[in-house]
Scaffold this motif. Structure first.
Motif, PDB file in Angstrom:
ATOM      1  N   GLY A   1      25.367   0.125  21.714  1.00  0.00           N
ATOM      2  CA  GLY A   1      24.772  -1.126  22.143  1.00  0.00           C
ATOM      3  C   GLY A   1      25.380  -1.423  23.488  1.00  0.00           C
ATOM      4  O   GLY A   1      26.228  -0.671  23.968  1.00  0.00           O
ATOM      5  N   CYS A   2      24.958  -2.511  24.113  1.00  0.00           N
ATOM      6  CA  CYS A   2      25.482  -2.831  25.441  1.00  0.00           C
ATOM      7  C   CYS A   2      25.464  -4.336  25.633  1.00  0.00           C
ATOM      8  O   CYS A   2      24.472  -4.983  25.307  1.00  0.00           O
ATOM      9  CB  CYS A   2      24.621  -2.150  26.496  1.00  0.00           C
ATOM     10  SG  CYS A   2      25.199  -2.432  28.177  1.00  0.00           S
ATOM     11  N   LEU A   3      26.567  -4.870  26.163  1.00  0.00           N
ATOM     12  CA  LEU A   3      26.656  -6.320  26.387  1.00  0.00           C
ATOM     13  C   LEU A   3      25.615  -6.787  27.403  1.00  0.00           C
ATOM     14  O   LEU A   3      25.264  -7.962  27.439  1.00  0.00           O
ATOM     15  CB  LEU A   3      28.065  -6.689  26.862  1.00  0.00           C
ATOM     16  CG  LEU A   3      29.180  -6.428  25.834  1.00  0.00           C
ATOM     17  CD1 LEU A   3      30.553  -6.554  26.495  1.00  0.00           C
ATOM     18  CD2 LEU A   3      29.061  -7.376  24.642  1.00  0.00           C
ATOM     19  N   SER A   4      25.092  -5.852  28.206  1.00  0.00           N
ATOM     20  CA  SER A   4      24.070  -6.202  29.195  1.00  0.00           C
ATOM     21  C   SER A   4      22.657  -6.141  28.616  1.00  0.00           C
ATOM     22  O   SER A   4      21.698  -6.486  29.301  1.00  0.00           O
ATOM     23  CB  SER A   4      24.168  -5.270  30.411  1.00  0.00           C
ATOM     24  OG  SER A   4      25.397  -5.479  31.081  1.00  0.00           O
TER      25      SER A   4
ATOM     26  N   GLN B   1      31.609   7.640  28.201  1.00  0.00           N
ATOM     27  CA  GLN B   1      30.366   8.133  28.808  1.00  0.00           C
ATOM     28  C   GLN B   1      29.356   7.006  29.010  1.00  0.00           C
ATOM     29  O   GLN B   1      28.620   6.992  30.001  1.00  0.00           O
ATOM     30  CB  GLN B   1      29.766   9.257  27.950  1.00  0.00           C
ATOM     31  CG  GLN B   1      30.603  10.537  28.011  1.00  0.00           C
ATOM     32  CD  GLN B   1      30.213  11.540  26.933  1.00  0.00           C
ATOM     33  OE1 GLN B   1      29.275  12.308  27.112  1.00  0.00           O
ATOM     34  NE2 GLN B   1      30.917  11.524  25.807  1.00  0.00           N
ATOM     35  N   HIS B   2      29.355   6.040  28.088  1.00  0.00           N
ATOM     36  CA  HIS B   2      28.477   4.876  28.229  1.00  0.00           C
ATOM     37  C   HIS B   2      28.873   4.065  29.470  1.00  0.00           C
ATOM     38  O   HIS B   2      28.012   3.718  30.292  1.00  0.00           O
ATOM     39  CB  HIS B   2      28.571   4.013  26.955  1.00  0.00           C
ATOM     40  CG  HIS B   2      27.801   2.736  27.015  1.00  0.00           C
ATOM     41  ND1 HIS B   2      26.741   2.457  26.185  1.00  0.00           N
ATOM     42  CD2 HIS B   2      27.958   1.642  27.808  1.00  0.00           C
ATOM     43  CE1 HIS B   2      26.271   1.252  26.478  1.00  0.00           C
ATOM     44  NE2 HIS B   2      26.989   0.733  27.454  1.00  0.00           N
ATOM     45  N   GLU B   3      30.169   3.793  29.601  1.00  0.00           N
ATOM     46  CA  GLU B   3      30.635   2.991  30.748  1.00  0.00           C
ATOM     47  C   GLU B   3      30.458   3.759  32.051  1.00  0.00           C
ATOM     48  O   GLU B   3      30.112   3.186  33.083  1.00  0.00           O
ATOM     49  CB  GLU B   3      32.098   2.575  30.578  1.00  0.00           C
ATOM     50  CG  GLU B   3      32.399   1.733  29.336  1.00  0.00           C
ATOM     51  CD  GLU B   3      31.453   0.578  29.125  1.00  0.00           C
ATOM     52  OE1 GLU B   3      30.927   0.020  30.117  1.00  0.00           O
ATOM     53  OE2 GLU B   3      31.212   0.218  27.952  1.00  0.00           O
ATOM     54  N   TYR B   4      30.693   5.076  31.997  1.00  0.00           N
ATOM     55  CA  TYR B   4      30.546   5.903  33.194  1.00  0.00           C
ATOM     56  C   TYR B   4      29.108   5.818  33.725  1.00  0.00           C
ATOM     57  O   TYR B   4      28.878   5.725  34.929  1.00  0.00           O
ATOM     58  CB  TYR B   4      30.945   7.351  32.902  1.00  0.00           C
ATOM     59  CG  TYR B   4      30.914   8.189  34.141  1.00  0.00           C
ATOM     60  CD1 TYR B   4      32.020   8.264  34.980  1.00  0.00           C
ATOM     61  CD2 TYR B   4      29.760   8.875  34.513  1.00  0.00           C
ATOM     62  CE1 TYR B   4      31.987   8.997  36.152  1.00  0.00           C
ATOM     63  CE2 TYR B   4      29.714   9.614  35.684  1.00  0.00           C
ATOM     64  CZ  TYR B   4      30.828   9.669  36.495  1.00  0.00           C
ATOM     65  OH  TYR B   4      30.776  10.380  37.663  1.00  0.00           O
ATOM     66  N   ASP B   5      28.152   5.842  32.816  1.00  0.00           N
ATOM     67  CA  ASP B   5      26.750   5.718  33.229  1.00  0.00           C
ATOM     68  C   ASP B   5      26.513   4.439  34.028  1.00  0.00           C
ATOM     69  O   ASP B   5      25.732   4.442  34.987  1.00  0.00           O
ATOM     70  CB  ASP B   5      25.835   5.727  31.993  1.00  0.00           C
ATOM     71  CG  ASP B   5      25.459   7.138  31.546  1.00  0.00           C
ATOM     72  OD1 ASP B   5      25.746   8.105  32.281  1.00  0.00           O
ATOM     73  OD2 ASP B   5      24.862   7.256  30.454  1.00  0.00           O
ATOM     74  N   HIS B   6      27.165   3.343  33.638  1.00  0.00           N
ATOM     75  CA  HIS B   6      26.988   2.085  34.376  1.00  0.00           C
ATOM     76  C   HIS B   6      27.388   2.248  35.845  1.00  0.00           C
ATOM     77  O   HIS B   6      26.838   1.571  36.711  1.00  0.00           O
ATOM     78  CB  HIS B   6      27.846   0.969  33.761  1.00  0.00           C
ATOM     79  CG  HIS B   6      27.244   0.332  32.543  1.00  0.00           C
ATOM     80  ND1 HIS B   6      26.016  -0.289  32.543  1.00  0.00           N
ATOM     81  CD2 HIS B   6      27.728   0.184  31.279  1.00  0.00           C
ATOM     82  CE1 HIS B   6      25.758  -0.781  31.334  1.00  0.00           C
ATOM     83  NE2 HIS B   6      26.787  -0.498  30.535  1.00  0.00           N
ATOM     84  N   LEU B   7      28.347   3.140  36.124  1.00  0.00           N
ATOM     85  CA  LEU B   7      28.785   3.340  37.512  1.00  0.00           C
ATOM     86  C   LEU B   7      27.734   4.090  38.322  1.00  0.00           C
ATOM     87  O   LEU B   7      27.747   4.058  39.545  1.00  0.00           O
ATOM     88  CB  LEU B   7      30.121   4.092  37.548  1.00  0.00           C
ATOM     89  CG  LEU B   7      31.257   3.470  36.725  1.00  0.00           C
ATOM     90  CD1 LEU B   7      32.535   4.273  36.910  1.00  0.00           C
ATOM     91  CD2 LEU B   7      31.481   2.009  37.098  1.00  0.00           C
TER      92      LEU B   7
ATOM     93  N   PRO C   1      30.137  -3.029  37.400  1.00  0.00           N
ATOM     94  CA  PRO C   1      28.797  -3.533  37.733  1.00  0.00           C
ATOM     95  C   PRO C   1      28.297  -4.596  36.746  1.00  0.00           C
ATOM     96  O   PRO C   1      27.504  -5.463  37.114  1.00  0.00           O
ATOM     97  CB  PRO C   1      27.927  -2.268  37.671  1.00  0.00           C
ATOM     98  CG  PRO C   1      28.879  -1.158  37.995  1.00  0.00           C
ATOM     99  CD  PRO C   1      30.177  -1.561  37.338  1.00  0.00           C
ATOM    100  N   GLN C   2      28.799  -4.531  35.503  1.00  0.00           N
ATOM    101  CA  GLN C   2      28.368  -5.520  34.506  1.00  0.00           C
ATOM    102  C   GLN C   2      28.886  -6.917  34.797  1.00  0.00           C
ATOM    103  O   GLN C   2      28.374  -7.891  34.249  1.00  0.00           O
ATOM    104  CB  GLN C   2      28.822  -5.098  33.102  1.00  0.00           C
ATOM    105  CG  GLN C   2      28.105  -3.859  32.596  1.00  0.00           C
ATOM    106  CD  GLN C   2      28.539  -3.539  31.183  1.00  0.00           C
ATOM    107  OE1 GLN C   2      29.563  -2.900  30.973  1.00  0.00           O
ATOM    108  NE2 GLN C   2      27.784  -4.014  30.202  1.00  0.00           N
ATOM    109  N   ILE C   3      29.913  -7.019  35.647  1.00  0.00           N
ATOM    110  CA  ILE C   3      30.320  -8.368  36.069  1.00  0.00           C
ATOM    111  C   ILE C   3      29.970  -8.576  37.548  1.00  0.00           C
ATOM    112  O   ILE C   3      30.562  -9.396  38.233  1.00  0.00           O
ATOM    113  CB  ILE C   3      31.795  -8.712  35.749  1.00  0.00           C
ATOM    114  CG1 ILE C   3      32.785  -7.736  36.376  1.00  0.00           C
ATOM    115  CG2 ILE C   3      31.989  -8.771  34.234  1.00  0.00           C
ATOM    116  CD1 ILE C   3      34.248  -8.211  36.256  1.00  0.00           C
TER     117      ILE C   3
HETATM  118 NI    NI Z   1      26.946  -1.093  28.527  1.00  0.00          NI
END
Ligand code: NI
Length: 178
Positions: free
Chosen positions: A101-104, A143-149, A53-55
């Motif tokens: 942190g988050c690139l988004s 877990q951070h990336e999973y949340d993005h989904l 989703p971040q891209i």
């Molecule tokens: Ni992130």
């Protein structure tokens, strides 16, 4: 087909708040290309993980690639790994706070509680079902990336606004060895 480094969606972009859909055909050219683009985009950053989703693609795929970078100087080194349709279950009772942190969401950091040990199931780019046990920092990245989904960002999990600081203050903190 060549991998493209894509623009990273920033907080406020609706795609970051959508529930991503499962990949049905791992071998589909657009899925294979998306995987390449995830690797290429992450390699262009100082990040340690990136979710589709971040891209701009609301699809259940992520790359985790822990490595020491100026953003995460003490991150352990691992082989960049693509996870399609991932799921996980906690193997630790407790969640521990740690910096994320988050690139988004540029410019800020926060302490986020996460399970310290998890069992992950996923499908790889060849369609193989695989399992992994992840601990500590890498479990946190997953877990951070999973949340993005699921349309979540790490700020949604911050327990107290006082756990949020600027990137500049974070850099001072880690320079001080904390
Ligand atoms: Ni992130």
């Amino acid at each position: 087909m060549s991998a493209t480094s894509r623009t990273i969606a920033q907080l406020g972009a609706p795609v970051l708040r959508q529930i991503a859909v499962a990949v049905e055909n791992v071998k589909a050219p657009q899925i294979q290309e998306l995987a390449e683009d995830l690797f290429a985009t992450l390699a262009d950053t100082e990040g340690v993980g990136l979710a589709a989703p971040q891209i701009g693609e609301s699809v259940r795929m992520m790359v985790i690639a822990s490595r020491p970078t100026p953003r995460y100087p003490s991150a352990p080194l691992m082989q960049p790994t693509l996870l399609i349709n991932p799921s996980f279950k906690a193997l630790s009772e407790i969640r521990e706070k740690g910096w994320e942190g988050c690139l988004s969401i540029p410019g800020i950091r926060a302490q986020v509680p996460r399970y310290t040990k998890i069992a992950v199931s996923y499908v790889d780019s060849q369609g193989q079902s695989l399992q992994l046990t992840l601990e500590n920092f890498i479990a946190r990245v997953f877990q951070h990336e999973y949340d993005h989904l699921d349309g979540l960002v790490y700020l949604d999990r911050v327990e107290n606004n006082r756990d949020i600081i600027t990137e500049q203050e974070f850099q001072k903190l880690i320079a001080g060895g904390r």
